[in-house]
Design a protein around this motif. Structure first.
Motif, PDB file in Angstrom:
ATOM      1  N   VAL A 365       0.859  -0.885   0.191  1.00  0.00           N
ATOM      2  CA  VAL A 365      -0.350   0.054  -0.119  1.00  0.00           C
ATOM      3  C   VAL A 365       0.857   0.802   0.030  1.00  0.00           C
ATOM      4  N   ILE A 366       1.249   1.869  -1.109  1.00  0.00           N
ATOM      5  CA  ILE A 366       1.541   3.535  -0.788  1.00  0.00           C
ATOM      6  C   ILE A 366       1.056   4.710  -1.364  1.00  0.00           C
ATOM      7  N   GLY A 367       1.180   5.448  -1.066  1.00  0.00           N
ATOM      8  CA  GLY A 367       0.599   7.175  -0.961  1.00  0.00           C
ATOM      9  C   GLY A 367       1.101   8.161  -0.359  1.00  0.00           C
ATOM     10  N   VAL A 525      -0.418 -11.328   3.126  1.00  0.00           N
ATOM     11  CA  VAL A 525       0.272 -10.001   3.340  1.00  0.00           C
ATOM     12  C   VAL A 525      -0.287  -8.593   2.592  1.00  0.00           C
ATOM     13  N   VAL A 526      -0.025  -7.955   4.303  1.00  0.00           N
ATOM     14  CA  VAL A 526      -0.333  -6.514   3.329  1.00  0.00           C
ATOM     15  C   VAL A 526       0.766  -5.821   4.320  1.00  0.00           C
ATOM     16  N   ILE A 527       1.780  -4.749   3.569  1.00  0.00           N
ATOM     17  CA  ILE A 527       2.673  -3.536   3.592  1.00  0.00           C
ATOM     18  C   ILE A 527       2.362  -2.748   3.302  1.00  0.00           C
ATOM     19  N   VAL A 528       2.144  -1.806   4.383  1.00  0.00           N
ATOM     20  CA  VAL A 528       1.875  -0.304   3.682  1.00  0.00           C
ATOM     21  C   VAL A 528       3.789   0.668   4.098  1.00  0.00           C
ATOM     22  N   ARG A 545      -4.918   8.209  -2.637  1.00  0.00           N
ATOM     23  CA  ARG A 545      -4.578   9.381  -2.730  1.00  0.00           C
ATOM     24  C   ARG A 545      -5.724   9.946  -1.930  1.00  0.00           C
ATOM     25  N   ASP A 546      -5.595  10.725  -1.042  1.00  0.00           N
ATOM     26  CA  ASP A 546      -7.104  10.893  -0.731  1.00  0.00           C
ATOM     27  C   ASP A 546      -8.140  10.155  -0.067  1.00  0.00           C
ATOM     28  N   GLY A 547      -7.774  10.292   0.232  1.00  0.00           N
ATOM     29  CA  GLY A 547      -8.485   8.059   0.854  1.00  0.00           C
ATOM     30  C   GLY A 547      -9.454   7.030   0.215  1.00  0.00           C
ATOM     31  N   VAL A 548      -9.297   7.601  -1.219  1.00  0.00           N
ATOM     32  CA  VAL A 548      -9.604   7.541  -2.718  1.00  0.00           C
ATOM     33  C   VAL A 548      -8.457   5.975  -3.126  1.00  0.00           C
ATOM     34  N   VAL A 549      -9.440   5.137  -3.946  1.00  0.00           N
ATOM     35  CA  VAL A 549      -7.902   4.248  -4.562  1.00  0.00           C
ATOM     36  C   VAL A 549      -7.474   4.742  -5.657  1.00  0.00           C
ATOM     37  N   GLN A 550      -6.356   5.133  -6.019  1.00  0.00           N
ATOM     38  CA  GLN A 550      -5.783   5.955  -6.868  1.00  0.00           C
ATOM     39  C   GLN A 550      -5.607   5.191  -8.214  1.00  0.00           C
ATOM     40  N   VAL A 551      -4.684   3.382  -7.739  1.00  0.00           N
ATOM     41  CA  VAL A 551      -4.940   2.595  -9.173  1.00  0.00           C
ATOM     42  C   VAL A 551      -4.536   1.083  -8.345  1.00  0.00           C
ATOM     43  N   GLU A 572       5.390  10.593  -7.195  1.00  0.00           N
ATOM     44  CA  GLU A 572       4.454   9.966  -5.665  1.00  0.00           C
ATOM     45  C   GLU A 572       3.930   8.533  -5.800  1.00  0.00           C
ATOM     46  N   VAL A 573       4.865   7.160  -6.222  1.00  0.00           N
ATOM     47  CA  VAL A 573       5.542   6.033  -5.982  1.00  0.00           C
ATOM     48  C   VAL A 573       6.710   6.181  -4.911  1.00  0.00           C
ATOM     49  N   LYS A 574       7.895   7.141  -4.980  1.00  0.00           N
ATOM     50  CA  LYS A 574       8.480   7.558  -4.248  1.00  0.00           C
ATOM     51  C   LYS A 574       8.322   8.319  -2.934  1.00  0.00           C
ATOM     52  N   ALA A 575       7.392   9.211  -3.287  1.00  0.00           N
ATOM     53  CA  ALA A 575       7.186   9.384  -2.034  1.00  0.00           C
ATOM     54  C   ALA A 575       6.005   8.683  -0.753  1.00  0.00           C
ATOM     55  N   GLY A 576       5.676   7.709  -1.654  1.00  0.00           N
ATOM     56  CA  GLY A 576       4.490   6.478  -0.736  1.00  0.00           C
ATOM     57  C   GLY A 576       5.280   5.416  -1.169  1.00  0.00           C
TER      58      GLY A 576
END
Length: 576
Positions: A365-367, A525-528, A545-551, A572-576
């Motif tokens: 999970v990224i974002g 397994v879920v990894i944030v 993104r803002d609580g909504v699934v972006q992709v 965004e991938v790097k930030a997330g």
């Protein structure tokens, strides 16, 4: 009586059930209160006998006998009053045994939405009223009409004086309640806010000191305490004004009773012994009203606490209900349109989020910060119930299983590992009952997390005692112990929130190995994570993104889409 004062409505069932367990105590206290109030007539009868029989006849023998009976009656009164106080204290102990555990369980069930300390403070206020002077005042109040009837038996004029005085005192008591109730409410809220702020800062003293915030924080704390103290003082001053007026009226009534009785004796309508008796009876008739006024703040606080506890029970209405035992899950996780808005926020943290995770699959999970990643992790772990939608494990909604049963199938590592006071083994085993099986499972979990050797190097190994908040370990060590706790019992769902935030390279290597081993045995397994290293093992990625699934989709497909020059690209991938 309790139903009328406290109000019986949905959510109050656990409270009334606990009070019913104390009914023997209450019946005993009521019976002893009846005897106590009857024996309070002893001084009245004694005065009448002395003035009407002893003095006119100089009957010293009668005086001795009457005095002996009076001393015995007064001794019995003192003993019974002591006994009823002890009975009510026992009722408070019984109430604590029956309800404290339930309240703590409901607080945990509320998913952090209710402050546990405040809930227990509310319960203590209620228990104090039930087992203290407030309950004694309520038990004595019904005897006012009986004393009033005795005043009428002495002489109708004495009865009318007592009745009028009682009405005046009742009006003053009502005015006191009307004026002090909102002030007591404000004082209670201000006090709760001040205590909550102090508790929130109690574990952050080092940060406050290091950042030079000591004076500023102390100033803010003093402002909160000053507001609470001022509100409480305002309520006490208002109540004190009425208490003084009530005391004045009662003393004036006693003197008026003496004067009226003397007038009636002069007119030949009463015996001399009735002079003192009328004053004593009037005093006893209005005494419960004064007691109620004195105990009123306690009773009002108890009623407010009662309502707060009902709100807690209503929020967790399904807690403790019997549930059909379901087969052990295999790790099919389905998130179906969940939405979450935390208390005190205007924007939802999650909106219509849906995703499926299969056994043996690793979802990353990224974002960006604030996108809702941690909230989603909390929901998946069962730590937070969504406001809308549902989360299912092998097709069964999370609520279909008891929370403790569900937790045995889920391993959760939050951002802050949150270790507890106790040994390392107890923390890893989630404080399971000691047994050879528990020890073996704790060691297996530590080996799976790659922390077994680290633990053995500690002074007492697995029996090393940690302080509050896991004091005694570094942040990296705490996170690795938290990973072992998450792996305890081989859960079918593993939820890791920033699991590599505080670990070194060896710790991250051990983490990746633990994730691969869990997936290999069939766990979902879920990894944030913000750091990309641990996400290299992810089969799928979900970007928020803002609580909504972006992709959401296979890892390489998501990365390819996120690298595109469209808005929401590689940065965004790097930030997330």
């Amino acid at each position: 009586m309790l139903d009328a004062f406290l109000g019986k409505r949905p959510g109050s069932e656990p409270l009334f059930a606990a009070l019913r367990q104390c009914r023997v105590h209450f019946i005993g206290a009521a019976a002893f209160s009846a005897l106590v109030n009857l024996l309070y007539l002893t001084p009245t009868l004694y005065m009448m006998q002395v003035y009407d029989r002893v003095v006119p006849t100089a009957g010293l023998t009668t005086l001795v006998l009457v005095s002996a009976v009076t001393i015995f009656a007064l001794g019995s009164l003192a003993a019974l009053d002591w006994l009823r106080t002890r009975i009510l204290i026992r009722a408070g102990i019984q109430l604590d045994r029956d309800l404290a555990g339930t309240i703590l369980a409901r607080v945990t069930e509320a998913g952090g939405r209710t402050q546990g300390v405040q809930a227990l403070r509310d319960f203590d206020a209620l228990r104090g009223a039930v087992s203290g002077q407030g309950a004694l005042a309520l038990f004595d109040a019904p005897w006012t009409p009986i004393y009033l009837a005795c005043c009428f038996l002495l002489h109708p004029a004495i009865g009318v004086l007592t009745l009028v005085g009682g009405i005046v005192l009742a009006v003053l008591a009502w005015l006191n309640e009307r004026d002090t109730r909102p002030r007591l409410g404000r004082a209670s809220r201000a006090g709760n806010a001040a205590y909550a702020a102090q508790e929130a800062l109690s574990g952050q003293s080092e940060v406050v000191q290091a950042l030079g915030m000591r004076r500023a924080i102390i100033g803010r704390q003093l402002e909160g305490r000053r507001a609470a103290t001022d509100s409480q003082a305002e309520a006490q001053l208002t109540g004190g004004r009425y208490s003084g007026a009530i005391k004045f009226v009662r003393l004036a009534l006693q003197s008026a009773a003496l004067g009226l009785a003397a007038f009636l004796v002069v007119k030949g309508q009463m015996s001399p012994g009735s002079i003192i008796a009328s004053s004593v009876l009037l005093s006893r008739a209005v005494m419960p009203i004064e007691q109620l006024v004195g105990a009123w703040p306690t009773l009002v606080q108890a009623r407010t606490s009662w309502k707060s506890l009902i709100d807690l029970f209503m929020k967790t209405a399904g807690h403790g209900q019997p549930r059909t035992a379901l087969p052990a899950p295999t790790g099919h996780v389905s998130v179906e349109g969940i939405g979450v808005r935390l208390p005190g926020t205007e924007t939802p943290q999650l909106r219509a989020v849906s995703v499926k995770i299969e056994p043996g699959q690793v979802l990353g999970v990224i974002g960006a910060s604030g996108s809702g990643k941690t909230t989603l992790a909390r929901v998946l772990a069962g730590a937070l119930m969504p406001d809308t939608g549902s989360v299912r494990l092998d097709g069964a909604d999370y609520g279909a299983r008891d929370s403790d049963v569900l937790a045995r199938h889920i391993g959760y590592l939050p951002q802050n590992p949150t270790l507890f006071a106790g040994t390392i083994k107890e923390n890893i085993s989630r404080f399971a009952a000691p047994s050879p099986e528990t020890d073996a499972a704790a060691v297996r979990a530590a080996i799976s997390a790659g922390v077994h050797d680290l633990i053995q190097r500690l002074p007492n190994g697995y029996d090393t005692v940690l302080g509050s908040q896991g004091a005694g370990l570094s942040a990296g060590q705490s996170q690795r112990i938290g990973l072992a706790r998450a792996l305890y019992g081989d859960p079918v769902l593993l939820v890791l929130d920033e699991p590599n935030a505080s670990v070194d390279q060896d710790g991250e290597t051990a983490l990746i190995g633990a994730v691969e081993a869990a997936a290999a045995r069939g766990a979902a397994v879920v990894i944030v994570a913000h750091r990309a290293g641990v996400l290299a093992r992810a089969d799928r990625l979900l970007a928020l993104r803002d609580g909504v699934v972006q992709v959401e989709g296979p890892r390489e497909d998501v990365l390819a889409r996120m690298r595109s020059p469209r808005p929401g690209g590689l940065h965004e991938v790097k930030a997330g």
